[in-house]
Design a protein around this motif. Sequence first.
Motif, PDB file in Angstrom:
ATOM      1  N   PRO A 299       0.837  -1.205   0.000  1.00  0.00           N
ATOM      2  CA  PRO A 299       0.000   0.000   0.000  1.00  0.00           C
ATOM      3  C   PRO A 299       0.870   1.252   0.000  1.00  0.00           C
ATOM      4  CG  PRO A 299       0.011  -1.012   2.173  1.00  0.00           C
ATOM      5  CD  PRO A 299       0.733  -1.965   1.262  1.00  0.00           C
ATOM      6  N   PRO A 300       0.302   2.431  -0.327  1.00  0.00           N
ATOM      7  CA  PRO A 300       1.126   3.647  -0.390  1.00  0.00           C
ATOM      8  C   PRO A 300       1.749   4.017   0.954  1.00  0.00           C
ATOM      9  CG  PRO A 300      -1.209   4.172  -0.556  1.00  0.00           C
ATOM     10  CD  PRO A 300      -1.088   2.694  -0.680  1.00  0.00           C
ATOM     11  N   THR A 301       1.014   3.832   2.057  1.00  0.00           N
ATOM     12  CA  THR A 301       1.541   4.094   3.396  1.00  0.00           C
ATOM     13  C   THR A 301       1.010   3.001   4.322  1.00  0.00           C
ATOM     14  OG1 THR A 301      -0.331   5.475   4.043  1.00  0.00           O
ATOM     15  CG2 THR A 301       1.523   6.589   2.995  1.00  0.00           C
ATOM     16  N   HIS A 302       1.513   2.995   5.520  1.00  0.00           N
ATOM     17  CA  HIS A 302       1.067   2.008   6.509  1.00  0.00           C
ATOM     18  C   HIS A 302      -0.211   2.441   7.210  1.00  0.00           C
ATOM     19  CE1 HIS A 302       4.601  -0.505   6.096  1.00  0.00           C
ATOM     20  NE2 HIS A 302       5.373   0.571   6.168  1.00  0.00           N
ATOM     21  N   VAL A 323       6.675   2.615  -5.253  1.00  0.00           N
ATOM     22  CA  VAL A 323       6.488   3.501  -6.411  1.00  0.00           C
ATOM     23  C   VAL A 323       5.002   3.898  -6.479  1.00  0.00           C
ATOM     24  CG1 VAL A 323       6.778   3.764  -8.898  1.00  0.00           C
ATOM     25  CG2 VAL A 323       8.340   2.291  -7.602  1.00  0.00           C
ATOM     26  N   CYS A 324       4.650   5.014  -5.836  1.00  0.00           N
ATOM     27  CA  CYS A 324       3.256   5.481  -5.812  1.00  0.00           C
ATOM     28  C   CYS A 324       3.015   6.390  -7.016  1.00  0.00           C
ATOM     29  CB  CYS A 324       2.966   6.230  -4.515  1.00  0.00           C
ATOM     30  SG  CYS A 324       3.178   5.238  -3.030  1.00  0.00           S
ATOM     31  N   ASN A 325       2.707   5.806  -8.153  1.00  0.00           N
ATOM     32  CA  ASN A 325       2.502   6.563  -9.390  1.00  0.00           C
ATOM     33  C   ASN A 325       1.037   6.819  -9.705  1.00  0.00           C
ATOM     34  OD1 ASN A 325       1.767   3.973  -9.940  1.00  0.00           O
ATOM     35  ND2 ASN A 325       3.118   3.699 -11.701  1.00  0.00           N
ATOM     36  N   GLY A 326       0.128   6.515  -8.778  1.00  0.00           N
ATOM     37  CA  GLY A 326      -1.292   6.752  -9.020  1.00  0.00           C
ATOM     38  C   GLY A 326      -1.991   5.647  -9.788  1.00  0.00           C
ATOM     39  N   PHE A 327      -1.296   4.531 -10.054  1.00  0.00           N
ATOM     40  CA  PHE A 327      -1.902   3.404 -10.777  1.00  0.00           C
ATOM     41  C   PHE A 327      -1.626   2.105 -10.014  1.00  0.00           C
ATOM     42  CE2 PHE A 327      -1.455   6.598 -14.030  1.00  0.00           C
ATOM     43  CZ  PHE A 327      -2.630   6.483 -14.739  1.00  0.00           C
ATOM     44  N   PRO A 328      -2.365   1.857  -8.904  1.00  0.00           N
ATOM     45  CA  PRO A 328      -2.153   0.614  -8.157  1.00  0.00           C
ATOM     46  C   PRO A 328      -2.535  -0.600  -8.992  1.00  0.00           C
ATOM     47  CG  PRO A 328      -4.125   1.734  -7.396  1.00  0.00           C
ATOM     48  CD  PRO A 328      -3.454   2.667  -8.335  1.00  0.00           C
ATOM     49  N   ILE A 329      -1.980  -1.757  -8.614  1.00  0.00           N
ATOM     50  CA  ILE A 329      -2.156  -2.996  -9.367  1.00  0.00           C
ATOM     51  C   ILE A 329      -3.013  -3.955  -8.550  1.00  0.00           C
ATOM     52  CG2 ILE A 329      -0.946  -4.943 -10.434  1.00  0.00           C
ATOM     53  CD1 ILE A 329       1.510  -3.010 -10.551  1.00  0.00           C
ATOM     54  N   LYS A 331      -4.142  -7.331  -7.081  1.00  0.00           N
ATOM     55  CA  LYS A 331      -3.421  -8.551  -6.720  1.00  0.00           C
ATOM     56  C   LYS A 331      -4.099  -9.806  -7.263  1.00  0.00           C
ATOM     57  CE  LYS A 331      -1.633  -6.571  -2.384  1.00  0.00           C
ATOM     58  NZ  LYS A 331      -1.534  -6.709  -0.915  1.00  0.00           N
ATOM     59  N   LEU A 332      -5.354  -9.654  -7.743  1.00  0.00           N
ATOM     60  CA  LEU A 332      -6.077 -10.828  -8.225  1.00  0.00           C
ATOM     61  C   LEU A 332      -5.871 -11.062  -9.715  1.00  0.00           C
ATOM     62  CD1 LEU A 332      -9.418 -10.157  -6.317  1.00  0.00           C
ATOM     63  CD2 LEU A 332      -7.513 -11.585  -5.590  1.00  0.00           C
ATOM     64  N   CYS A 333      -5.828  -9.957 -10.523  1.00  0.00           N
ATOM     65  CA  CYS A 333      -5.675 -10.129 -11.977  1.00  0.00           C
ATOM     66  C   CYS A 333      -4.523  -9.329 -12.552  1.00  0.00           C
ATOM     67  CB  CYS A 333      -6.971  -9.729 -12.688  1.00  0.00           C
ATOM     68  SG  CYS A 333      -7.414  -7.984 -12.474  1.00  0.00           S
ATOM     69  N   GLN A 334      -3.728  -8.651 -11.690  1.00  0.00           N
ATOM     70  CA  GLN A 334      -2.555  -7.911 -12.111  1.00  0.00           C
ATOM     71  C   GLN A 334      -2.879  -6.816 -13.130  1.00  0.00           C
ATOM     72  OE1 GLN A 334      -2.151 -11.589 -12.229  1.00  0.00           O
ATOM     73  NE2 GLN A 334      -1.857 -11.171 -10.044  1.00  0.00           N
ATOM     74  N   LYS A 335      -3.993  -6.164 -12.981  1.00  0.00           N
ATOM     75  CA  LYS A 335      -4.370  -5.086 -13.873  1.00  0.00           C
ATOM     76  C   LYS A 335      -4.207  -3.754 -13.160  1.00  0.00           C
ATOM     77  CE  LYS A 335      -8.070  -3.528 -16.897  1.00  0.00           C
ATOM     78  NZ  LYS A 335      -9.452  -3.754 -17.353  1.00  0.00           N
ATOM     79  N   LYS A 336      -3.714  -2.736 -13.902  1.00  0.00           N
ATOM     80  CA  LYS A 336      -3.535  -1.409 -13.341  1.00  0.00           C
ATOM     81  C   LYS A 336      -4.863  -0.661 -13.319  1.00  0.00           C
ATOM     82  CE  LYS A 336       1.311  -0.342 -14.335  1.00  0.00           C
ATOM     83  NZ  LYS A 336       2.225   0.583 -15.035  1.00  0.00           N
ATOM     84  N   VAL A 337      -5.074   0.127 -12.262  1.00  0.00           N
ATOM     85  CA  VAL A 337      -6.295   0.915 -12.097  1.00  0.00           C
ATOM     86  C   VAL A 337      -5.893   2.335 -11.712  1.00  0.00           C
ATOM     87  CG1 VAL A 337      -8.443   1.168 -10.799  1.00  0.00           C
ATOM     88  CG2 VAL A 337      -7.627  -1.107 -11.402  1.00  0.00           C
ATOM     89  N   SER A 338      -6.535   3.321 -12.310  1.00  0.00           N
ATOM     90  CA  SER A 338      -6.235   4.710 -11.982  1.00  0.00           C
ATOM     91  C   SER A 338      -6.797   5.050 -10.606  1.00  0.00           C
ATOM     92  CB  SER A 338      -6.838   5.642 -13.044  1.00  0.00           C
ATOM     93  OG  SER A 338      -6.645   6.986 -12.678  1.00  0.00           O
ATOM     94  N   ALA A 339      -5.934   5.581  -9.727  1.00  0.00           N
ATOM     95  CA  ALA A 339      -6.356   5.975  -8.370  1.00  0.00           C
ATOM     96  C   ALA A 339      -5.480   7.119  -7.900  1.00  0.00           C
ATOM     97  CB  ALA A 339      -6.266   4.794  -7.411  1.00  0.00           C
ATOM     98  N   LYS A 340      -5.611   8.255  -8.595  1.00  0.00           N
ATOM     99  CA  LYS A 340      -4.774   9.399  -8.269  1.00  0.00           C
ATOM    100  C   LYS A 340      -5.228  10.034  -6.964  1.00  0.00           C
ATOM    101  CE  LYS A 340      -3.557  10.322 -13.071  1.00  0.00           C
ATOM    102  NZ  LYS A 340      -3.551  11.299 -14.172  1.00  0.00           N
ATOM    103  N   GLY A 341      -4.272  10.488  -6.172  1.00  0.00           N
ATOM    104  CA  GLY A 341      -4.586  11.127  -4.897  1.00  0.00           C
ATOM    105  C   GLY A 341      -5.096  10.169  -3.853  1.00  0.00           C
ATOM    106  N   GLY A 342      -4.877   8.863  -4.049  1.00  0.00           N
ATOM    107  CA  GLY A 342      -5.343   7.889  -3.079  1.00  0.00           C
ATOM    108  C   GLY A 342      -6.827   7.610  -3.138  1.00  0.00           C
ATOM    109  N   ASN A 343      -7.532   8.078  -4.195  1.00  0.00           N
ATOM    110  CA  ASN A 343      -8.974   7.840  -4.319  1.00  0.00           C
ATOM    111  C   ASN A 343      -9.233   6.371  -4.615  1.00  0.00           C
ATOM    112  OD1 ASN A 343     -11.686   7.735  -5.539  1.00  0.00           O
ATOM    113  ND2 ASN A 343     -11.595   9.950  -5.336  1.00  0.00           N
ATOM    114  N   THR A 344     -10.181   5.771  -3.886  1.00  0.00           N
ATOM    115  CA  THR A 344     -10.417   4.327  -4.005  1.00  0.00           C
ATOM    116  C   THR A 344     -11.637   3.974  -4.855  1.00  0.00           C
ATOM    117  OG1 THR A 344     -11.722   4.352  -1.969  1.00  0.00           O
ATOM    118  CG2 THR A 344      -9.360   3.916  -1.755  1.00  0.00           C
ATOM    119  N   THR A 345     -12.282   4.959  -5.475  1.00  0.00           N
ATOM    120  CA  THR A 345     -13.514   4.692  -6.231  1.00  0.00           C
ATOM    121  C   THR A 345     -13.275   3.705  -7.366  1.00  0.00           C
ATOM    122  OG1 THR A 345     -14.287   6.918  -5.706  1.00  0.00           O
ATOM    123  CG2 THR A 345     -15.386   5.765  -7.524  1.00  0.00           C
ATOM    124  N   ASN A 346     -12.232   3.961  -8.175  1.00  0.00           N
ATOM    125  CA  ASN A 346     -11.969   3.077  -9.313  1.00  0.00           C
ATOM    126  C   ASN A 346     -11.563   1.681  -8.867  1.00  0.00           C
ATOM    127  OD1 ASN A 346     -12.551   5.141 -11.018  1.00  0.00           O
ATOM    128  ND2 ASN A 346     -10.443   5.646 -11.521  1.00  0.00           N
TER     129      ASN A 346
END
Length: 951
Positions: A299-302, A323-329, A331-346
């Motif tokens: 995760p980006p922080t603890h 590497v917090c680039n705003g595109f977390p991956i 863990k189930l399908c290894q796909k990148k998702v946009s989540a800029k600013g730590g937003n969890t909606t996507n």
Amino acid sequence: MCQQRVEAKGGDTTNMFLHLKAHHSHIYKEIKPAGERRVYRASELAPPSGEIDSRLWDHFGYPKNTDGVVEDDGAPVCKLCLQKLISVSKSGSVSSNMMRHLRKKHEAVYNEVQEAITVLRAEGGNDLSELHPPTQNVTSPVWEYFGYLKDTEGLVVSDGFPICKMCQKKVASKGGNTTNMFKHLKDYHRSVYDEIRSAVTNETLEETYTPADLHPPSGQYDSTLWEHFGYRKDSEGALQEDGAPFCKHCTRKLVSKGETTRNMRQHLKENHSDIYSEPEEVVSSFTWEADMDSSSLCPPTHKVKSAVWKFFGYPRDSEGSVVCNGFPICKLCQKKVSAKGGNTTNMFSHLRDYHRPTYDEIKAVVTPARPENEVEPLELHLPTAEAMSPVWKYFGYPKNADGSIVCDGFPVCRICQKKVLAKGDNTTNMLIHLRAYHLDIYKDVKCAVAKKVVYRPFELFPPNSQNDIKLWDHFGYPKNEEGVLQEDGAPICKICLRKLMKASGDGTPTTNMLRHLRKKHQSVFDEVQEAITALRTEWGIEPPELHPPTQNVTSPVWEYFGYLKDAEGSVVCDDYPICKLCQQKVASKGRCTTNMFKHLKDYHRPTYDEIRSAVTNESFEDVCLPTDLFPPSGQYNPKLWEHFGYRKTPEGIVEEDGAPICKLCVRKLVSKGETTANMMQHLKENHNTVYNEVQREVNPFTIGGATDLPDLHPPEHRVRSAVWKYFGYLRDTEGPADCAGYPICKICLSKVSNKGKVTANMTAHLKDQHRTFYDELKIPEKREKVVSAEELPELFPPNKRPIPPIWEYFGLPKNDEGVVEENGCPVCKICGRKVSSQDGRRMIRHLQFCHFTMYEEFKKKTVHVSHTNLKANRRSKLGLQGGNEPAELCPPSKQVRSFVWEYFGYPKNPDGTINVDGRPVCKTCFRKVSSQGGNTTNMLKHLEDKHGFSQ
């Protein structure tokens, strides 16, 4: 006069007139004649002085004033429909509005003007190479057809209005936005727009090259996708990576610019669906190394709180940093998702769409789907034998006790036995269910469903026994493997190879075919319409005799529509009237005319404009004078018919055809029957001063010259609304009021619709026409009722402790036995009125509405007391000691520089460390404020809003 503000953007006076009409009607009546609409004549319109485009200005012009000077105000008048255009903005051009008006109202003239302008520009030899993009790194393909000029120093002048290279028109494009440029291409250059949107150009690979000569890019790439695309090499062997690769299957060049692969996926999906299998859902854009697994994602922080981070994370770099680039991956399908600013909606949306059991587990909204081995077998059946979609292999309906299939629109999944909504046997929700709960099965089904049949024009044939050859030259049906024509009512266009929708009910596909040609291929549509008309004339096919549903229809649209008669001579009103101009059927249930007007608007625009303007294009200016027009022979309103009349025949008989001629502009109206609605509408739209005079004097009692006005009475039933003070009904000869649903206003004597005994229209009439009476009705004068102390009964406070402050103004009376009514209704000590309950909110509301001065005093007292108590409560909750001790709140570190930390701080933990939780506490009011990462914006805003602090 009243010093109220009125919104008037861009100098528009509409709202100011409305304000005067509502609040200062006497002034409104004086100045309104100045806003009367002028009546123009084509012969009196002249083009502006200077250099003009003569071909365009043949159809427009400006009027002249009394001195003979052309009024060049930037709003020319159309000579075809005599409509005045709106003034252009500061940076706009008059020609744009003129071209837009011709395109919407007079399409045939617009096409002629476009061709003439194109020829003139071609003869002039305009150099289109002088237009340049704003920068060299633009990625949108639309900039190939737009650009800016350069100044004397050779710099591109990016003024936000790029110029089209094909027609040299300016288009608004602030901030580099390309929406208006795409819209311009769609409206004026459709072929170029279709080429851009299809993600492929007309350029093909030369015959000297083969797909084996195409190579992937030199950098990192998705090998699965680039297996179908590649770049050529030049004569020196260097790869031509211009961002527009060639397709190895159809050898056509794409229009994508830059490094994006979106157009490549779109091209595969549209043209090679057998190869395309939803790569964005199955293939991840992130490549895993062999020794990495999902546990290496962090995760980006603890201090993350959301449970969704359990299934998402970021990789670490070589130094071990996340590497917090705003595109977390995932863990189930290894796909990148946009989540800029730590937003969890996507991230939640991704789990909901692709991993529904995990999403349900987090949200705990439904019971998770049961595994297949725990489900008891259930016999499910297809809804019909025609359900051929592969998705029905995994869904079905159960049977009733009598053996009939329960097709309730909720098929059951054969794997997990969950019900899915599927109205009309639509399979979309079933596919979504498979994707969310059974991803492996979804991949197999999606490939089978997504297989798109590719048609070729020479493989399409018209249906049997079809006489309308010209229309079917552009459409056809395919044949199956046995050579039988698949005539399913959904033909395929030979131009764009699109399959049309099936006609609803017992309709014919020709309506959909003509609609498709009109929207997608306008030039072909015009040719087909002309050919169909010529063929019908050549074959001697006369239009059938059509009749309105009844003889008392009032809408003018029925002049162009009607129904057939059966063998007995009765009109067959089947809710599908036929157009008399093109013999097309139009749906019109319950005699609703909306679709008929829409049909005229889409297919017969001149007729539609004629009906909507309440006046025809027929003018009698050179034929007769206003003195040659006469009123009807029966009863009529003399004030209204002062401005209208009928002509006389050579025999001296008045031609009462229901379409009178206006004496002011000598134009014939389209009104049919004895109604005067179109006459009033014509005056309102074209002669506003006369309309106001007629509106004031016209009432339902002056018809035929009557002068005595009868009395008006309320209806016989009991009425409660005060609006009946200004309305009433007539009485018939026997006495009771004639409640026909149209009460009459006692102020202006005009009728108002009141069907169902609803007073909304009467109230709206008062609001629009008599604002003073409306205000008296809706906002009665409030007078505080005050009762003397001698008249008040003896009041006592309640026994409950503590007593709320509101009881200072209320008390409880004694009953007949002299006992205080503890559960009784409190009585106001000011006016002696009872309040319905001892609820403090009701007592406060009574003070607010009946004794506003006392309410303001009470509010000030309670705010001061509650603020003091609130501060103490907040301090105790934060664990701070009594007294204002800022030392207990500390800044996050000693290195802070902002002065705002003098007013904020964090409390300390029991071990003496500072609890930096991202929510510092205000030292003044002890409120917590969000401040992630030490950002002071919210703290400054809190000081400004709550404590009046200003920098």
